[in-house]
Scaffold this motif. Sequence first.
Motif, PDB file in Angstrom:
ATOM      1  N   VAL A  45      -2.837  -5.041  23.294  1.00 22.71           N
ATOM      2  CA  VAL A  45      -4.310  -4.932  23.736  1.00 22.71           C
ATOM      3  C   VAL A  45      -4.700  -4.019  24.029  1.00 22.71           C
ATOM      4  O   VAL A  45      -6.053  -3.599  24.002  1.00 22.71           O
ATOM      5  CB  VAL A  45      -4.762  -6.325  24.682  1.00 22.71           C
ATOM      6  N   LEU A  46      -3.860  -2.951  24.941  1.00 24.57           N
ATOM      7  CA  LEU A  46      -4.162  -1.581  25.263  1.00 24.57           C
ATOM      8  C   LEU A  46      -5.021  -1.035  24.229  1.00 24.57           C
ATOM      9  O   LEU A  46      -5.964  -0.203  24.858  1.00 24.57           O
ATOM     10  CB  LEU A  46      -2.908  -1.226  25.765  1.00 24.57           C
ATOM     11  N   PRO A  47      -4.597  -0.583  23.099  1.00 24.37           N
ATOM     12  CA  PRO A  47      -5.531   0.260  22.505  1.00 24.37           C
ATOM     13  C   PRO A  47      -7.023  -0.145  22.148  1.00 24.37           C
ATOM     14  O   PRO A  47      -7.839   0.763  21.865  1.00 24.37           O
ATOM     15  CB  PRO A  47      -5.010   0.492  21.218  1.00 24.37           C
ATOM     16  N   PHE A  48      -7.438  -1.295  22.663  1.00 26.04           N
ATOM     17  CA  PHE A  48      -8.687  -1.911  22.646  1.00 26.04           C
ATOM     18  C   PHE A  48      -9.441  -1.765  23.624  1.00 26.04           C
ATOM     19  O   PHE A  48     -10.672  -2.113  23.771  1.00 26.04           O
ATOM     20  CB  PHE A  48      -8.832  -3.162  21.940  1.00 26.04           C
ATOM     21  N   LEU A  49      -8.994  -1.101  24.830  1.00 20.74           N
ATOM     22  CA  LEU A  49      -9.689  -1.129  26.078  1.00 20.74           C
ATOM     23  C   LEU A  49      -9.692   0.478  26.437  1.00 20.74           C
ATOM     24  O   LEU A  49      -9.419   0.870  27.556  1.00 20.74           O
ATOM     25  CB  LEU A  49      -8.886  -1.881  27.074  1.00 20.74           C
ATOM     26  N   PRO A  50      -9.898   1.172  25.692  1.00 20.88           N
ATOM     27  CA  PRO A  50     -10.028   2.813  26.174  1.00 20.88           C
ATOM     28  C   PRO A  50     -11.335   3.029  27.142  1.00 20.88           C
ATOM     29  O   PRO A  50     -11.068   4.004  27.891  1.00 20.88           O
ATOM     30  CB  PRO A  50     -10.565   3.370  25.044  1.00 20.88           C
ATOM     31  N   GLU A  51     -12.083   2.103  27.156  1.00 21.77           N
ATOM     32  CA  GLU A  51     -13.440   2.534  28.148  1.00 21.77           C
ATOM     33  C   GLU A  51     -13.149   1.936  29.600  1.00 21.77           C
ATOM     34  O   GLU A  51     -13.859   2.116  30.504  1.00 21.77           O
ATOM     35  CB  GLU A  51     -14.692   1.702  27.692  1.00 21.77           C
ATOM     36  N   TYR A  52     -11.879   1.207  29.679  1.00 26.30           N
ATOM     37  CA  TYR A  52     -11.557   0.578  31.033  1.00 26.30           C
ATOM     38  C   TYR A  52     -10.159   1.283  31.684  1.00 26.30           C
ATOM     39  O   TYR A  52      -9.538   1.864  31.213  1.00 26.30           O
ATOM     40  CB  TYR A  52     -11.062  -0.899  30.905  1.00 26.30           C
ATOM     41  N   ARG A  53     -10.226   1.151  33.002  1.00 27.65           N
ATOM     42  CA  ARG A  53      -8.960   1.507  33.654  1.00 27.65           C
ATOM     43  C   ARG A  53      -7.932   0.377  33.714  1.00 27.65           C
ATOM     44  O   ARG A  53      -8.320  -0.620  34.558  1.00 27.65           O
ATOM     45  CB  ARG A  53      -9.331   1.974  35.104  1.00 27.65           C
ATOM     46  N   VAL A  54      -7.166   0.308  32.865  1.00 27.46           N
ATOM     47  CA  VAL A  54      -6.245  -0.895  32.808  1.00 27.46           C
ATOM     48  C   VAL A  54      -4.913  -0.672  33.634  1.00 27.46           C
ATOM     49  O   VAL A  54      -3.970   0.358  33.445  1.00 27.46           O
ATOM     50  CB  VAL A  54      -5.702  -0.885  31.398  1.00 27.46           C
ATOM     51  N   ILE A  55      -5.011  -1.412  34.705  1.00 28.76           N
ATOM     52  CA  ILE A  55      -3.165  -1.327  35.437  1.00 28.76           C
ATOM     53  C   ILE A  55      -2.330  -2.692  35.097  1.00 28.76           C
ATOM     54  O   ILE A  55      -3.034  -3.865  35.139  1.00 28.76           O
ATOM     55  CB  ILE A  55      -3.837  -1.461  36.994  1.00 28.76           C
ATOM     56  N   ARG A  56      -1.122  -2.276  34.910  1.00 24.18           N
ATOM     57  CA  ARG A  56      -0.231  -3.080  34.576  1.00 24.18           C
ATOM     58  C   ARG A  56       0.922  -3.119  35.454  1.00 24.18           C
ATOM     59  O   ARG A  56       1.454  -2.202  35.700  1.00 24.18           O
ATOM     60  CB  ARG A  56       0.200  -2.941  33.055  1.00 24.18           C
TER      61      ARG A  56
END
Length: 282
Positions: A45-56
């Motif tokens: 899913v990560l490639p679809f969330l470029p506008e967000y700060r994604v913390i895993r």
Amino acid sequence: MARFTAPDGLNLHYIDSLDAPGAHDGPAILCLAGLTRNSEDFRFVLPFLPEYRVIRMDYRGRGQSDWAHDITTYSVAQEAEDAIALMDHLGLERATILGTSRGGLIAMLLAATHPQRLNGAILNDIGPEIAPGGLERIFEYVGQRPTFANYDAAADALVALMAPRFAGVTRDRWRIHAELIWNQASDGLDLRYDPRLRDALLGQAGAGPAPDLWALWDALAQLPVTVLQGANSDLLNAEILARMQARAPDMRAVTVPDRGHVPFLDERAALEGILSHLKDFA
């Protein structure tokens, strides 16, 4: 490799998209993985969330995080506190939780204990009640080393095993999935988590009746929430989903066709549910 210190001194691993070159500092999404999974649970899913700060985050005993000395800390309660510690470490006041399975249970607990830290939550195939067949399947594999010699053998087996619940998933996808959840050792594939997690679960199961999680669901229902359900899931069935909707009329429910437990999150229906929620509430 990014790490932070949990309240009991354990070193835990996380990945922050803000650390990547050219990253966008958008609204924060804290991704919490499944029971035996790790931060790579959200690779698709990560490639679809470029506008967000994604913390895993890797839970204690999983992925690249340290194994706990005390296995009783392999609990939803402790992992929830670890998630808050990570937010504190990063200086995040609030985040949206994207929680797969175990991660969704943690989101429910956080809604009850730290509601001011959440903008809302997206749950991937989990609710406050688990269908009995799904729980039995989990205990069949937790803590058990896979029998596959390599990733190719695992991919072949997963194609055959998962086809009834995951129609149309290619062998290449299953091979990538195998790489994300298991390590290649000299004598075959091995777990990417502490096998004592099984002992921890058995100990918790033997401690008495399971807690009623519906009160935690009621707490989460006070916040914006979207629930993704695999159409063929053996953990979150239609009856449980309907009861969740009845207690949370504003809940957004999305059924992902041809998926069991759990959707990969890059399916069309899953993405529509995730992106719609983030647009409205993140």
